[in-house]
Design a protein around this motif. Sequence first.
Motif, PDB file in Angstrom:
ATOM      1  N   GLY A  34     -19.404  31.754  22.671  1.00  5.38           N
ATOM      2  CA  GLY A  34     -20.333  30.785  23.236  1.00  5.38           C
ATOM      3  C   GLY A  34     -20.020  30.420  24.669  1.00  5.38           C
ATOM      4  O   GLY A  34     -19.115  30.978  25.301  1.00  5.38           O
ATOM      5  N   VAL A  35     -20.780  29.442  25.196  1.00  7.78           N
ATOM      6  CA  VAL A  35     -20.622  29.021  26.597  1.00  7.78           C
ATOM      7  C   VAL A  35     -20.265  27.542  26.685  1.00  7.78           C
ATOM      8  O   VAL A  35     -20.365  26.941  27.754  1.00  7.78           O
ATOM      9  CB  VAL A  35     -21.905  29.309  27.413  1.00  7.78           C
ATOM     10  N   ALA A  36     -19.835  26.969  25.559  1.00  9.85           N
ATOM     11  CA  ALA A  36     -19.438  25.559  25.563  1.00  9.85           C
ATOM     12  C   ALA A  36     -17.921  25.448  25.712  1.00  9.85           C
ATOM     13  O   ALA A  36     -17.330  26.154  26.524  1.00  9.85           O
ATOM     14  CB  ALA A  36     -19.943  24.874  24.290  1.00  9.85           C
ATOM     15  N   ALA A  37     -17.265  24.603  24.932  1.00 14.98           N
ATOM     16  CA  ALA A  37     -15.852  24.286  25.169  1.00 14.98           C
ATOM     17  C   ALA A  37     -14.932  25.495  25.010  1.00 14.98           C
ATOM     18  O   ALA A  37     -14.022  25.704  25.823  1.00 14.98           O
ATOM     19  CB  ALA A  37     -15.414  23.165  24.224  1.00 14.98           C
ATOM     20  N   PHE A 122      -7.601  21.104  25.519  1.00 16.76           N
ATOM     21  CA  PHE A 122      -6.481  21.340  26.426  1.00 16.76           C
ATOM     22  C   PHE A 122      -5.488  22.324  25.814  1.00 16.76           C
ATOM     23  O   PHE A 122      -5.060  23.280  26.472  1.00 16.76           O
ATOM     24  CB  PHE A 122      -5.790  20.013  26.748  1.00 16.76           C
ATOM     25  N   GLN A 123      -5.130  22.118  24.551  1.00 17.12           N
ATOM     26  CA  GLN A 123      -4.139  22.983  23.910  1.00 17.12           C
ATOM     27  C   GLN A 123      -4.660  24.404  23.730  1.00 17.12           C
ATOM     28  O   GLN A 123      -3.915  25.373  23.886  1.00 17.12           O
ATOM     29  CB  GLN A 123      -3.717  22.398  22.559  1.00 17.12           C
ATOM     30  N   GLY A 184     -17.998  29.820  18.149  1.00 13.81           N
ATOM     31  CA  GLY A 184     -17.758  29.129  19.415  1.00 13.81           C
ATOM     32  C   GLY A 184     -17.215  27.725  19.249  1.00 13.81           C
ATOM     33  O   GLY A 184     -17.189  26.963  20.226  1.00 13.81           O
ATOM     34  N   ASP A 185     -16.764  27.380  18.036  1.00 11.42           N
ATOM     35  CA  ASP A 185     -16.271  26.027  17.767  1.00 11.42           C
ATOM     36  C   ASP A 185     -14.806  25.908  18.165  1.00 11.42           C
ATOM     37  O   ASP A 185     -13.924  26.434  17.489  1.00 11.42           O
ATOM     38  CB  ASP A 185     -16.445  25.694  16.284  1.00 11.42           C
ATOM     39  N   VAL A 186     -14.535  25.194  19.246  1.00 11.07           N
ATOM     40  CA  VAL A 186     -13.163  25.074  19.733  1.00 11.07           C
ATOM     41  C   VAL A 186     -12.285  24.307  18.749  1.00 11.07           C
ATOM     42  O   VAL A 186     -11.060  24.494  18.721  1.00 11.07           O
ATOM     43  CB  VAL A 186     -13.160  24.401  21.123  1.00 11.07           C
ATOM     44  N   SER A 191      -4.944  30.051  15.415  1.00 11.64           N
ATOM     45  CA  SER A 191      -3.945  30.669  16.297  1.00 11.64           C
ATOM     46  C   SER A 191      -4.104  32.181  16.334  1.00 11.64           C
ATOM     47  O   SER A 191      -3.905  32.817  17.380  1.00 11.64           O
ATOM     48  CB  SER A 191      -2.537  30.299  15.835  1.00 11.64           C
ATOM     49  N   SER A 192      -4.487  32.800  15.212  1.00 11.66           N
ATOM     50  CA  SER A 192      -4.698  34.252  15.209  1.00 11.66           C
ATOM     51  C   SER A 192      -5.944  34.626  16.014  1.00 11.66           C
ATOM     52  O   SER A 192      -5.970  35.675  16.683  1.00 11.66           O
ATOM     53  CB  SER A 192      -4.816  34.775  13.781  1.00 11.66           C
ATOM     54  N   ASP A 193      -6.978  33.781  15.978  1.00 14.50           N
ATOM     55  CA  ASP A 193      -8.161  34.009  16.826  1.00 14.50           C
ATOM     56  C   ASP A 193      -7.768  34.010  18.301  1.00 14.50           C
ATOM     57  O   ASP A 193      -8.196  34.873  19.081  1.00 14.50           O
ATOM     58  CB  ASP A 193      -9.208  32.915  16.587  1.00 14.50           C
ATOM     59  N   LEU A 194      -6.978  33.032  18.698  1.00 13.74           N
ATOM     60  CA  LEU A 194      -6.564  32.912  20.097  1.00 13.74           C
ATOM     61  C   LEU A 194      -5.674  34.084  20.499  1.00 13.74           C
ATOM     62  O   LEU A 194      -5.772  34.593  21.625  1.00 13.74           O
ATOM     63  CB  LEU A 194      -5.841  31.588  20.327  1.00 13.74           C
TER      64      LEU A 194
END
Length: 537
Positions: A34-37, A122-123, A184-186, A191-194
Amino acid sequence: MSRVLRASAIMAAGTMVSRVTGFFRTAVLASAIGVAALGDAYNVAYMIPMMLFDFLIGGVLSSVVVPMIVKAQKTDPDGGRAYEQRLMTVATLALLTIAVLGVIFAPVLVSVMTTNLDEVEFQVTVTLTRYILPQIAFFGIGAVAGAILNTRDRFAAPMWAPVLNNIVVIAVGLMYHVVSHAGGDVKAVTSSDLALLGIGTTAGIVAQGIILVIAVHRVGFRFVPRFDLRNARLGEMGKMGAWTLGFVVVNQIGLIITTNLATGATAKAGSEHVAGFTSYTLSYQFFQLPYGIIAVSVITAMLPRMSRYAHEGQFDAIRQEFTSGVRLVSAVIVPAGLMLMVLGPAIAVLIFAHGNTSVDDAVNIGNVLQVFGLALVPFSIYQLLLRVFYSFGDTRTPALIAVGNVVLNATSGFLLYLVLPPHLIVMGLALAFTLAYVLGGAVAWRLAATKVEGGLGGRAVASGLSRMYIASIPAAAIALAALWGTKQIAGVTPLSSAIMLIAGGGAGGLIYLVASHRMRITEITSIIGLVAGRVGR
């Protein structure tokens, strides 16, 4: 002209494929996160190593290193090979050190770059930054290898290598679609997604660097680490690069201000979806497409030759190289800029309105892109003008011009941030960018003309530009009519946007080609002839 065209055609082909795959990559990522957070977090994390790279070596490479390598090739007994090895050694060690420090101090970097993120946002941004920052070392290795290739008039590999990077990241984005349930949900991202997003992005740059190392090896360069840095001419480079460093620092400050204002726009809007930093980034990337395909190719071919002409005092050759470059670039970017102003939303909806990016989000991106269309011509000519200064070894003047650019851009952007509603802020930032390059380009032209005895051929450039605009206006009008008619009949969807682009862009492009041929705009005729000749083979 023919030499510029031949060298530029090779690079433009690679850049075209690179940019097309790059936009497919961007579309896949936008659809995935997504284009949000979450999109903002990823794009901020991706931008930080690029900013550090530009700060440390990128700007110096574009202005100082290529002329110094050319000088070493002319004056050193070994043709400059030892000097090139020292440069590679210094760049690799410096950027490895910065990568380690950047990972350690990632929270500080993210704090500087953003405004009003909540704790989770932030994290997530910090985590992605730590995964992506190590790529800075491979940026440096690839950039020095590319500079070495350019001084040998080998332009293909640096333009084609990013294609592999894009393919790797496209695969990462598609994999994220399959394995992640967060979308797109922050708040839901794991952690595996990141790790998938961050490490996968870094893997793309590693692959790109490896391709460039292979290419430079094939032209005869052998990397032998050299630590005799007294012979690296770092003092001379520092003297030449001091103002370039100032130029880069000033531009990075401007980028930091823009990033904070764009992320602040999202925070101002609250739950309302508005154009934020990701929308600014995506529209800027598309704005760079015509510039990257033609202008970067011409600039890359111009600088080594203009450096040689400046070293030999051939002012007529510099003027001819510059005016040919400007006219060749303008033949493409003049109609491209007008088309972006008309078809920006249709382009954005077709590319981005999928998955976790809605049609409304895509229209926001397209509106920002329309404003960037105004900046395309002044921005491109400004970049060409900088190469006039660099060919003479003058890095001081571009740095001083950049100060004025950034002050104007930041001041006008901040004022618009204060007075505009949240949904218009990022469009205002694009307008501030445009204003800065219009005025900055005028100042740069006046000062660059004093470098070249007899000037820069302003009358020839102005004559060519005016005829290109006259040929482009009917094309833009046809595109606007196609846009309006399709919207009235079918609304705004990815399918209707494709029809708008095929009808409006296709008809407009054809009208421009016919008009430019009748008006004897020789640059278009030369481009068509070159392409037809290559296709005929």
